[in-house]
Design an enzyme around this catalytic site. Structure first.
Site, PDB file in Angstrom:
ATOM      1  N   GLU A 293     -13.211  15.332  73.062  1.00  0.00           N
ATOM      2  CA  GLU A 293     -12.082  14.591  72.509  1.00  0.00           C
ATOM      3  C   GLU A 293     -11.821  14.878  71.034  1.00  0.00           C
ATOM      4  O   GLU A 293     -11.555  13.959  70.261  1.00  0.00           O
ATOM      5  CB  GLU A 293     -12.332  13.094  72.732  1.00  0.00           C
ATOM      6  CG  GLU A 293     -13.557  12.504  71.984  1.00  0.00           C
ATOM      7  CD  GLU A 293     -14.860  12.546  72.767  1.00  0.00           C
ATOM      8  OE1 GLU A 293     -15.031  13.436  73.625  1.00  0.00           O
ATOM      9  OE2 GLU A 293     -15.728  11.690  72.507  1.00  0.00           O
ATOM     10  N   HIS A 321      -9.996   8.747  74.765  1.00  0.00           N
ATOM     11  CA  HIS A 321     -10.913   8.691  73.623  1.00  0.00           C
ATOM     12  C   HIS A 321     -10.166   8.525  72.292  1.00  0.00           C
ATOM     13  O   HIS A 321     -10.779   8.128  71.299  1.00  0.00           O
ATOM     14  CB  HIS A 321     -11.760   9.962  73.547  1.00  0.00           C
ATOM     15  CG  HIS A 321     -13.044   9.924  74.326  1.00  0.00           C
ATOM     16  ND1 HIS A 321     -13.992   8.935  74.150  1.00  0.00           N
ATOM     17  CD2 HIS A 321     -13.548  10.774  75.256  1.00  0.00           C
ATOM     18  CE1 HIS A 321     -15.031   9.192  74.948  1.00  0.00           C
ATOM     19  NE2 HIS A 321     -14.780  10.292  75.631  1.00  0.00           N
ATOM     20  N   ASP A 395     -27.899  13.873  73.315  1.00  0.00           N
ATOM     21  CA  ASP A 395     -26.966  14.496  74.261  1.00  0.00           C
ATOM     22  C   ASP A 395     -27.344  14.074  75.677  1.00  0.00           C
ATOM     23  O   ASP A 395     -28.231  14.636  76.301  1.00  0.00           O
ATOM     24  CB  ASP A 395     -27.048  16.036  74.199  1.00  0.00           C
ATOM     25  CG  ASP A 395     -26.287  16.603  73.010  1.00  0.00           C
ATOM     26  OD1 ASP A 395     -25.547  15.857  72.358  1.00  0.00           O
ATOM     27  OD2 ASP A 395     -26.458  17.803  72.733  1.00  0.00           O
ATOM     28  N   TYR A 403     -21.145   6.081  81.355  1.00  0.00           N
ATOM     29  CA  TYR A 403     -19.784   6.267  81.868  1.00  0.00           C
ATOM     30  C   TYR A 403     -19.465   5.266  82.974  1.00  0.00           C
ATOM     31  O   TYR A 403     -18.551   4.471  82.883  1.00  0.00           O
ATOM     32  CB  TYR A 403     -19.627   7.682  82.450  1.00  0.00           C
ATOM     33  CG  TYR A 403     -19.643   8.797  81.432  1.00  0.00           C
ATOM     34  CD1 TYR A 403     -20.843   9.254  80.887  1.00  0.00           C
ATOM     35  CD2 TYR A 403     -18.470   9.411  81.021  1.00  0.00           C
ATOM     36  CE1 TYR A 403     -20.856  10.296  79.973  1.00  0.00           C
ATOM     37  CE2 TYR A 403     -18.480  10.462  80.102  1.00  0.00           C
ATOM     38  CZ  TYR A 403     -19.681  10.898  79.585  1.00  0.00           C
ATOM     39  OH  TYR A 403     -19.690  11.919  78.690  1.00  0.00           O
TER      40      TYR A 403
HETATM   41  N1  BES Z   1     -17.440  13.181  74.639  1.00  0.00           N
HETATM   42  C1  BES Z   1     -17.713  13.677  75.941  1.00  0.00           C
HETATM   43  C2  BES Z   1     -18.550  14.922  75.932  1.00  0.00           C
HETATM   44  C3  BES Z   1     -19.920  14.738  75.296  1.00  0.00           C
HETATM   45  C4  BES Z   1     -20.689  13.626  75.581  1.00  0.00           C
HETATM   46  C5  BES Z   1     -20.401  15.698  74.449  1.00  0.00           C
HETATM   47  C6  BES Z   1     -21.936  13.472  74.975  1.00  0.00           C
HETATM   48  C7  BES Z   1     -21.645  15.554  73.862  1.00  0.00           C
HETATM   49  C8  BES Z   1     -22.416  14.437  74.120  1.00  0.00           C
HETATM   50  C9  BES Z   1     -16.430  13.937  76.722  1.00  0.00           C
HETATM   51  O1  BES Z   1     -15.420  13.016  76.452  1.00  0.00           O
HETATM   52  C10 BES Z   1     -16.752  13.745  78.158  1.00  0.00           C
HETATM   53  O2  BES Z   1     -17.125  12.663  78.504  1.00  0.00           O
HETATM   54  N2  BES Z   1     -16.603  14.773  78.968  1.00  0.00           N
HETATM   55  C11 BES Z   1     -16.821  14.657  80.387  1.00  0.00           C
HETATM   56  C12 BES Z   1     -15.513  14.272  81.028  1.00  0.00           C
HETATM   57  C13 BES Z   1     -15.591  13.571  82.327  1.00  0.00           C
HETATM   58  C14 BES Z   1     -16.559  12.454  82.407  1.00  0.00           C
HETATM   59  C15 BES Z   1     -14.197  13.050  82.691  1.00  0.00           C
HETATM   60  C16 BES Z   1     -17.328  15.977  80.895  1.00  0.00           C
HETATM   61  O3  BES Z   1     -17.436  16.920  80.120  1.00  0.00           O
HETATM   62  O4  BES Z   1     -17.637  16.092  82.068  1.00  0.00           O
HETATM   63 ZN    ZN Z   2     -15.951  11.130  77.193  1.00  0.00          ZN
END
Ligand code: BES
Ligand code: ZN
Length: 628
Positions: A293, A321, A395, A403
């Protein structure tokens, strides 16, 4: 099949199995993942001046940090770095520049190396630090792509991924979500390439090889982002558009055509979009996430280009986000559910309006299934939405729990208080905490004031805290259901039992989500010739839908359906998004016979993956080893 793991639970498992010092006076509001001393001094503005050197795979130049000292007794500034070489540090105060002494502290494997900068006696409360530095080719945030790893194959590319703690591997800074900075940047590139950032990109910018950016809204460091490549722009709507290599431009315009509508819908529901434009950057397959995001410019995996807009909930997610995360930010990674759970909730709400309820129910059920798998794996103390977090790698320390459990918690609140009241609450929440950070405790207090504390409120604080501080799911959680997916599961049973012929299954009318659920619902003991027939009829091994591919190849690996191993290898080479590939490697490593094969395939494919994905999969495979 229940043993199939998601990528993130592995990471967590690995992180937790490392020995760590117990912290007795655990402070939930403290960020344990930064070396910086932000209670004594804060950065307010960052000015970057960087050369992008594709030959050396290095960014080289200056970061100027505008600092405000909070503690008058402070004698040193500590910044986060990771694999950076620092040439010099100077202080600029009242127009005068003077060199400063600096030294690196001890390196931590996950958090990098603190940079200690001594402040001379008599330094005032406001000054700039000018740091001359170079990144390392192994910067964990940056992937340097040779032309052959891009879609066009002719130009090199580099892009960043700063969340959670990787910004420090391309900029020396206070790398914590707890403080916000505005920024500006000058980026010098080969003249044929375009640079874009999480800032005021100009869709009409001429290709000059020198690009200037401003980001006037204050952001946390994990939202700093840069990409340089052969990017072109196409508009999607008045305030929205897409950047990508020309080879993917038309497909992207088709796939993401609903972005403008999503933006307008989100504003109508949750209040003004405070960031200016909203654009997408579609990267090559090695982008390690579905989306990131980065403000004004979400970075997106090309694996969403299914040709039927079936995977665009990721766009709704990254857009959401802009409110939950970018506008109101988790104070530390321990409160990550305030970013990710709230975003997943808003994502669903947007998808429901733009598409329909049945589609959202399907997505909810699939996410719920993944949550159940995570709840089997993630140790109980980490299953709280707001767990004690002071040692694990931030991470993905709790899989999809932030989620999906987070989303279910908000759905539970919505159900109890009614949609109208809850929407009003959320809009007020975004206004109240705009451009600020928030802890779970502050969220609960705000909920108390606005909803829980009202006379006759349908929920108690204890019921709410069961979600935030207890493992598992509360008994009164609302469990997602989908008629379409129930139907798909029933057909999986009856086909497996020989009661329904494949030709009778109306798969062409199904959503990809229904196909995924069908595959996941097949019984463990299904014979390989049945899998072969399914594959032949539905062309699963050749699917261009990345989520169907993920699901199918996890099953292929788990069931040792070796006829499809060539296609499985092609899948692992086609994608670099962790979610799509890590569970396939793990399923192979855990099927009892293919551990070597899994390691071997990984060794051969990893050169094309992003450093973040490489370290995840490596850790996941190690954990898979250890558990055998
Ligand atoms: N912000 C996250 C990606 C992230 C999370 C990077 C934690 C580093 C550490 C991003 O918004 C995300 O959640 N991506 C998901 C999307 C999906 C759940 C709709 C992904 O990459 O799968
Ligand atoms: Zn996210």
């Amino acid at each position: 099949m229940q043993r199939t793991l998601t990528l993130v639970s592995f990471l967590f498992f690995v992180a937790c199995s490392q020995d760590s010092e117990p912290v007795d006076d655990y402070d939930p509001a403290r960020d344990y993942f930064t070396f910086s001393n932000t209670s004594a001094i804060v950065t307010e503005h960052l000015a970057l001046d960087l050369d992008v050197d594709f030959e050396a795979s290095e960014l080289r130049g200056f970061a100027m940090l505008s600092m405000r000292r909070v503690d008058p007794t402070l004698s040193e500034v500590v910044l986060d770095t990771r694999d950076l070489s620092v040439g010099s540090v100077a202080i600029i105060e009242d127009g005068q520049s003077a060199p400063l002494e600096f030294r690196f502290g001890e390196t931590h494997a996950a958090f990098g190396t603190p940079l200690h900068i001594a402040l001379p006696a008599g330094t005032g409360d406001r000054f700039d630090l000018m740091i001359e530095y170079t990144t390392s080719p192994k910067s964990t945030a940056l992937q340097w792509l040779p032309p052959e790893l891009t879609t066009g194959g002719k130009h090199p590319m580099v892009f960043s991924q700063s969340q959670a703690v990787h910004a420090r591997s391309w900029v020396p800074l206070q790398d914590t979500p707890a403080i916000r900075i505005t920024y500006e940047a000058t980026i010098r590139t080969p003249a044929s390439l375009l640079a874009v950032m999480s800032a005021n990109n100009d869709p009409l910018a001429p290709r000059s090889g020198e690009y200037h950016f401003d980001m006037p809204q204050p952001i946390p460091s994990y939202l700093l982002a840069l990409a340089v490549g052969n990017f072109y722009f196409a508009p999607l709507g008045d305030d929205t558009g897409v950047y990508t290599e020309p080879e993917m431009l038309d497909a992207s315009v088709y796939e993401f055509a609903d972005t403008q509508a999503m933006l307008e819908q989100a504003e109508a529901m949750f209040g003004p979009y405070d960031w200016g434009r909203y654009d997408l950057l579609i990267l090559p397959p090695s982008f390690p996430y579905g989306g990131m995001e980065n403000p004004r410019l979400s970075f997106i995996t090309p694996s969403l280009l299914a040709g039927d807009r079936s995977l665009v909930s990721v766009i709704a997610h990254e857009l959401a986000h802009s409110w939950s995360g970018n506008l109101v930010t988790n104070a530390t990674w321990r409160d990550g559910w305030l970013n990710e759970g709230m975003t997943s909730y808003i994502e669903s709400r947007l998808m429901e309006v733009i598409y329909d309820e049945a589609r959202v129910d399907e997505e909810r059920v699939l996410m719920y299934r993944e949550l159940l798998l995570d709840l089997e794996r993630v140790p109980e103390p980490m299953q709280a939405l707001a767990p004690r977090l002071d040692a694990a790698d931030p991470d993905g320390f709790q899989g999809m729990i932030a989620y999906t459990k987070g989303q279910m918690f908000l759905e539970y609140l919505e159900h109890a208080f009614g949609r109208d009241a809850f929407d009003e609450f959320l809009a007020a929440y975004f206004q109240e905490f705009a451009f600020g950070t928030i802890t779970t405790e502050q969220f609960l207090d705000y909920l108390d004031v606005k909803l829980l504390g009202q006379e006759g409120a349908p929920l108690t604080r204890a019921q709410v805290e069961a979600w935030t501080f207890e493992p598992g799911l509360p008994e009164d959680a609302l469990i997602p259901t989908s008629t379409n997916l129930d139907n798909a599961a029933a057909l999986a049973d009856s086909w497996a039992a020989g009661e329904t012929a494949l030709e009778e299954i109306p798969v062409d009318d199904w959503s990809p989500q229904a196909t995924i659920h069908f595959i996941n619902s097949l019984p463990d003991d299904l014979a390989h010739d049945r899998l072969a027939r399914l594959d032949a009829a539905w062309n699963l091994s050749q699917t261009r839908n990345a989520e169907i591919g993920r699901t199918w190849f996890i099953q292929v690996a788990t069931r040792r359906y070796t006829d499809a191993y060539d296609a499985l290898e092609a899948h692992l080479n086609r994608y670099g998004r962790g979610r799509l590939i890590a569970p396939v490697y793990v399923a192979l490593a855990e099927n009892g016979q293919d551990r070597e094969l899994s390691l071997d395939l990984f060794k051969r494919a990893q050169g094309a993956y992003h450093p973040i994905a490489v370290s995840w999969i490596g850790a996941a495979l190690e954990a898979a080893d250890a558990s055998r």
